[in-house]
Design a protein around this motif. Sequence first.
Motif, PDB file in Angstrom:
ATOM      1  N   CYS A  35      84.619  -7.817  40.997  1.00 52.82           N
ATOM      2  CA  CYS A  35      85.918  -8.510  41.056  1.00 52.82           C
ATOM      3  C   CYS A  35      86.023  -9.337  42.331  1.00 52.82           C
ATOM      4  CB  CYS A  35      87.060  -7.496  40.986  1.00 52.82           C
ATOM      5  SG  CYS A  35      87.175  -6.616  39.399  1.00 52.82           S
ATOM      6  N   TRP A  36      85.603  -8.777  43.453  1.00 56.99           N
ATOM      7  CA  TRP A  36      85.634  -9.521  44.721  1.00 56.99           C
ATOM      8  C   TRP A  36      84.552 -10.595  44.754  1.00 56.99           C
ATOM      9  CZ3 TRP A  36      87.154  -4.266  45.144  1.00 56.99           C
ATOM     10  CH2 TRP A  36      88.432  -4.083  45.688  1.00 56.99           C
ATOM     11  N   LEU A  39      85.760 -13.522  42.741  1.00 56.55           N
ATOM     12  CA  LEU A  39      86.909 -14.167  43.374  1.00 56.55           C
ATOM     13  C   LEU A  39      86.481 -14.997  44.581  1.00 56.55           C
ATOM     14  CD1 LEU A  39      89.985 -14.197  42.901  1.00 56.55           C
ATOM     15  CD2 LEU A  39      90.184 -12.455  44.668  1.00 56.55           C
ATOM     16  N   THR A 159      90.977  -7.977  49.633  1.00 60.69           N
ATOM     17  CA  THR A 159      91.669  -8.909  48.734  1.00 60.69           C
ATOM     18  C   THR A 159      92.275 -10.070  49.511  1.00 60.69           C
ATOM     19  OG1 THR A 159      92.163  -7.089  47.214  1.00 60.69           O
ATOM     20  CG2 THR A 159      93.444  -9.113  46.961  1.00 60.69           C
ATOM     21  N   TYR A 214      88.235 -11.821  34.805  1.00 58.91           N
ATOM     22  CA  TYR A 214      88.866 -13.022  35.361  1.00 58.91           C
ATOM     23  C   TYR A 214      89.416 -13.930  34.258  1.00 58.91           C
ATOM     24  CZ  TYR A 214      89.440 -16.996  38.566  1.00 58.91           C
ATOM     25  OH  TYR A 214      89.957 -18.011  39.320  1.00 58.91           O
ATOM     26  N   PHE A 220      94.952  -9.844  40.233  1.00 56.37           N
ATOM     27  CA  PHE A 220      93.762  -9.158  40.728  1.00 56.37           C
ATOM     28  C   PHE A 220      93.841  -7.653  40.490  1.00 56.37           C
ATOM     29  CE2 PHE A 220      91.031  -7.366  44.097  1.00 56.37           C
ATOM     30  CZ  PHE A 220      89.847  -8.007  43.757  1.00 56.37           C
ATOM     31  N   MET A 223      92.549  -7.034  37.200  1.00 53.20           N
ATOM     32  CA  MET A 223      91.096  -7.212  37.160  1.00 53.20           C
ATOM     33  C   MET A 223      90.380  -5.933  37.541  1.00 53.20           C
ATOM     34  SD  MET A 223      90.169 -10.955  38.771  1.00 53.20           S
ATOM     35  CE  MET A 223      88.401 -10.572  38.745  1.00 53.20           C
TER      36      MET A 223
END
Length: 293
Positions: A35-36, A39, A159, A214, A220, A223
Amino acid sequence: MTIEEFLLDPLRYEFMVRALATTVTAALVCAVLSCWLVLIGWSLMGDAVSHAVLPGVVLAYILGWPFAVGAVIFGFLAVALIGVVRDTSRVKEDAAIGIVFTTLFAFGLVLVSVTPSNTDLNHIIFGNLLGVSREEMIQIMILAAIVLLALVLKRRDFTLYAFDATHAHAIGLNPRLLGTALLALLALTSVVALQAVGVVLVVAMLIIPGATAYLLTDRFSRMLVIAPTVSVSCAVTGLYLSYHLDTAAGGMVVVTQGVAFAFVYLFAPRHGIIGRRLTAARTRAATAAKAVG
């Protein structure tokens, strides 16, 4: 074959139980970190680190060390070398990544070719999910727990860094330190996954779940729920299919994740190609109905 036989037959074998536990663990930790990575835009960095650990694994075998030790050392080395090349020359980051990871990966292939071994070191490249030992499974779970704990404890800082590194610096955080910490976690996660699906397919497990999530949500926090759910579901499905179809376990896990991404890419309500058109058509139809009414 009944559904009960389909589900329970593989679990009669201890190696399948270990493979299932290992797959779920690797899928979970890779999905959360992905996820990070998605992003921030670190997909290529994930590819670099996952391939650069190969020589570390081979050297660890030669020295009689656990594979994880060598992999972590070379994962950190790859990140450091990329930073040095980027910061001390005119070469941009994407080129630095390509230079470092291809060189280290090729070095690993050379070491594999010249290292006499009773162990098939090609399993490091292509994975050996069904051959994971109890000790390796425990090692994977410990590393995964460390990564997940770090991500949970620092999730807000990571985040904020991902969304706005400048704002993170303004409120007293250290963006460079946060970036380094994420790269360190990436190296550890690569170690977790490489014993399951191999070096070549690690990058897929690190990118596909986050990319899939995404396309399904703009938040987020969602996500972080969707990505692990999709990843673990695909991992279990892929492992079962590999057992019943007699195919490569690691490859089938990644193929299943790819199929899930393709489905979401096409049919996600807001961001899917077909889904957007269907939503737009329904909106137009509703607007026309109101106008007529």
